[in-house]
Design a protein around this motif. Structure first.
Motif, PDB file in Angstrom:
ATOM      1  N   ILE A 184       0.861  -1.184   0.000  1.00  0.00           N
ATOM      2  CA  ILE A 184       0.000   0.000   0.000  1.00  0.00           C
ATOM      3  C   ILE A 184       0.898   1.235   0.000  1.00  0.00           C
ATOM      4  CG2 ILE A 184      -1.748   1.308   1.275  1.00  0.00           C
ATOM      5  CD1 ILE A 184      -2.685  -1.401   2.434  1.00  0.00           C
ATOM      6  N   TYR A 185       0.701   2.114  -0.946  1.00  0.00           N
ATOM      7  CA  TYR A 185       1.559   3.292  -1.093  1.00  0.00           C
ATOM      8  C   TYR A 185       1.539   4.135   0.176  1.00  0.00           C
ATOM      9  CZ  TYR A 185       3.420   7.695  -2.837  1.00  0.00           C
ATOM     10  OH  TYR A 185       4.172   8.829  -3.019  1.00  0.00           O
ATOM     11  N   CYS A 186       2.753   4.455   0.679  1.00  0.00           N
ATOM     12  CA  CYS A 186       2.831   5.244   1.910  1.00  0.00           C
ATOM     13  C   CYS A 186       4.004   6.229   1.895  1.00  0.00           C
ATOM     14  CB  CYS A 186       2.932   4.328   3.133  1.00  0.00           C
ATOM     15  SG  CYS A 186       4.340   3.185   3.096  1.00  0.00           S
ATOM     16  N   ASP A 187       4.625   6.440   0.748  1.00  0.00           N
ATOM     17  CA  ASP A 187       5.798   7.314   0.683  1.00  0.00           C
ATOM     18  C   ASP A 187       5.477   8.758   1.061  1.00  0.00           C
ATOM     19  OD1 ASP A 187       7.215   5.151  -0.059  1.00  0.00           O
ATOM     20  OD2 ASP A 187       7.449   5.705  -2.166  1.00  0.00           O
ATOM     21  N   ASP A 188       4.270   9.201   0.759  1.00  0.00           N
ATOM     22  CA  ASP A 188       3.870  10.578   1.080  1.00  0.00           C
ATOM     23  C   ASP A 188       2.572  10.526   1.874  1.00  0.00           C
ATOM     24  OD1 ASP A 188       3.822  13.398   1.066  1.00  0.00           O
ATOM     25  OD2 ASP A 188       2.536  13.419  -0.706  1.00  0.00           O
ATOM     26  N   LEU A 189       2.642   9.871   3.024  1.00  0.00           N
ATOM     27  CA  LEU A 189       1.434   9.615   3.793  1.00  0.00           C
ATOM     28  C   LEU A 189       1.655   9.912   5.269  1.00  0.00           C
ATOM     29  CD1 LEU A 189      -1.442   8.477   3.257  1.00  0.00           C
ATOM     30  CD2 LEU A 189      -0.577   6.257   3.982  1.00  0.00           C
ATOM     31  N   PHE A 190       0.665  10.564   5.864  1.00  0.00           N
ATOM     32  CA  PHE A 190       0.717  10.913   7.285  1.00  0.00           C
ATOM     33  C   PHE A 190      -0.577  10.459   7.943  1.00  0.00           C
ATOM     34  CE2 PHE A 190       3.736  13.650   5.295  1.00  0.00           C
ATOM     35  CZ  PHE A 190       4.723  13.891   6.235  1.00  0.00           C
ATOM     36  N   VAL A 191      -0.470  10.080   9.214  1.00  0.00           N
ATOM     37  CA  VAL A 191      -1.650   9.684   9.966  1.00  0.00           C
ATOM     38  C   VAL A 191      -1.983  10.756  10.991  1.00  0.00           C
ATOM     39  CG1 VAL A 191      -0.306   8.359  11.680  1.00  0.00           C
ATOM     40  CG2 VAL A 191      -2.743   7.855  11.328  1.00  0.00           C
ATOM     41  N   LEU A 192      -3.272  11.046  11.117  1.00  0.00           N
ATOM     42  CA  LEU A 192      -3.774  12.001  12.097  1.00  0.00           C
ATOM     43  C   LEU A 192      -4.960  11.355  12.797  1.00  0.00           C
ATOM     44  CD1 LEU A 192      -3.200  13.661   9.173  1.00  0.00           C
ATOM     45  CD2 LEU A 192      -3.494  15.606  10.722  1.00  0.00           C
ATOM     46  N   VAL A 193      -5.013  11.466  14.109  1.00  0.00           N
ATOM     47  CA  VAL A 193      -6.099  10.880  14.888  1.00  0.00           C
ATOM     48  C   VAL A 193      -7.056  11.993  15.299  1.00  0.00           C
ATOM     49  CG1 VAL A 193      -6.741   9.566  16.936  1.00  0.00           C
ATOM     50  CG2 VAL A 193      -4.592   9.063  15.746  1.00  0.00           C
ATOM     51  N   ARG A 194      -8.299  11.780  15.016  1.00  0.00           N
ATOM     52  CA  ARG A 194      -9.298  12.794  15.377  1.00  0.00           C
ATOM     53  C   ARG A 194      -9.440  12.899  16.888  1.00  0.00           C
ATOM     54  NH1 ARG A 194     -15.617  12.654  13.383  1.00  0.00           N
ATOM     55  NH2 ARG A 194     -16.377  14.371  14.674  1.00  0.00           N
ATOM     56  N   LEU A 195      -9.615  14.096  17.375  1.00  0.00           N
ATOM     57  CA  LEU A 195      -9.785  14.328  18.807  1.00  0.00           C
ATOM     58  C   LEU A 195     -11.088  13.692  19.278  1.00  0.00           C
ATOM     59  CD1 LEU A 195      -8.269  15.915  21.057  1.00  0.00           C
ATOM     60  CD2 LEU A 195      -9.868  17.786  20.655  1.00  0.00           C
ATOM     61  N   ASP A 196     -11.033  13.021  20.391  1.00  0.00           N
ATOM     62  CA  ASP A 196     -12.214  12.357  20.957  1.00  0.00           C
ATOM     63  C   ASP A 196     -13.277  13.398  21.288  1.00  0.00           C
ATOM     64  OD1 ASP A 196     -14.088  10.963  22.363  1.00  0.00           O
ATOM     65  OD2 ASP A 196     -12.695   9.994  23.731  1.00  0.00           O
ATOM     66  N   ASN A 197     -14.379  13.348  20.545  1.00  0.00           N
ATOM     67  CA  ASN A 197     -15.448  14.320  20.788  1.00  0.00           C
ATOM     68  C   ASN A 197     -16.694  13.673  21.381  1.00  0.00           C
ATOM     69  OD1 ASN A 197     -16.409  12.874  18.646  1.00  0.00           O
ATOM     70  ND2 ASN A 197     -16.852  14.621  17.321  1.00  0.00           N
ATOM     71  N   ALA A 198     -16.551  12.446  21.873  1.00  0.00           N
ATOM     72  CA  ALA A 198     -17.693  11.764  22.492  1.00  0.00           C
ATOM     73  C   ALA A 198     -17.956  12.350  23.874  1.00  0.00           C
ATOM     74  CB  ALA A 198     -17.411  10.269  22.606  1.00  0.00           C
ATOM     75  N   ASP A 199     -19.229  12.578  24.162  1.00  0.00           N
ATOM     76  CA  ASP A 199     -19.544  13.091  25.498  1.00  0.00           C
ATOM     77  C   ASP A 199     -19.634  11.928  26.487  1.00  0.00           C
ATOM     78  OD1 ASP A 199     -22.109  11.903  25.377  1.00  0.00           O
ATOM     79  OD2 ASP A 199     -22.949  13.680  24.402  1.00  0.00           O
TER      80      ASP A 199
END
Length: 219
Positions: A184-199
């Motif tokens: 799976i192509y990942c040479d120009d790939l970044f991971v970001l985790v969404r901020l937990d917005n569950a109440d």
């Protein structure tokens, strides 16, 4: 019997059917179309797959259907059966930008669609190319959208993209073992985790799973 549209023939005779079609064909057609559209919509809703998590790709790489399927297979192993249907399922959505002159309207539509994903409860993980990640890091609202990388990648030696205040939000996946092994192509790939917005009354398991997946992808 005199009516607005003339004399109505006896019911269910050939003349009566001809009369109804002549005077009411548009009423009938519109009603039939409305019924068909409603039926199709209901069927689509009933048969629509239920996903435990949605992962978004935003960038200029054209990921193939094969890469989508392989990535979903990987991610399925790290998510919880949140909906309790006895199986895990991840939906990998590809929002692919053009970046070419003349396609500004298309790219604007993609950006709008991407922004709307932040209103979806089970969308908790984002994969972006450098250009799109840097675009988000320049936004003043980035701290309200993504988790600080210190919460899941504090010890990593991989490149971290940071906002103007020095806070890290995106980790480089160019050396991701699991992605490379799956072609799976990942040479120009970044991971970001969404901020937990569950109440406090909501299940935030999807965000916990997103952190676990991010850690696996970073390794």
């Amino acid at each position: 019997m005199a009516e607005k549209y003339g004399t109505i023939p006896p019911r269910f005779t050939k003349e009566w059917w001809d009369y109804c079609w002549y005077y009411y064909k548009w009423h009938v057609t519109i009603t039939l179309v409305a019924v068909i559209v409603a039926a199709v919509t209901i069927v689509q809703c009933v048969n629509r797959p239920i996903y435990d998590m949605t992962v978004i790709y935003a960038g200029h790489m054209n990921y193939s259907e094969g890469e989508k399927e392989r990535l979903e297979a990987i991610l399925n192993a790290y998510v919880t059966d949140i909906d309790g249907n006895g199986k895990t399922a991840v939906d990998f959505q590809r929002l692919m930008f053009s970046g070419a002159a003349g396609n500004e309207e298309y790219d604007y539509a993609m950006q709008t669609k991407l922004d709307l994903t932040f209103t979806e409860k089970n969308t908790a993980l984002y994969l972006m190319d450098r250009e799109e990640a840097e675009f988000y890091l320049k936004r003043s609202s980035v701290a309200d959208a993504f988790m600080n990388t210190d919460d899941y990648a504090a010890d990593t030696e991989k490149e971290i993209l940071r906002a103007a205040d020095g806070t890290g939000y995106a980790v480089n996946l160019s050396d991701s073992t699991i992605l490379k092994e799956s072609n799976i192509y990942c040479d120009d790939l970044f991971v970001l985790v969404r901020l937990d917005n569950a109440d406090e009354n909501e299940n935030n398991q999807v965000f916990k799973d997103a952190v676990n997946i991010a850690k696996e992808l970073i390794n």
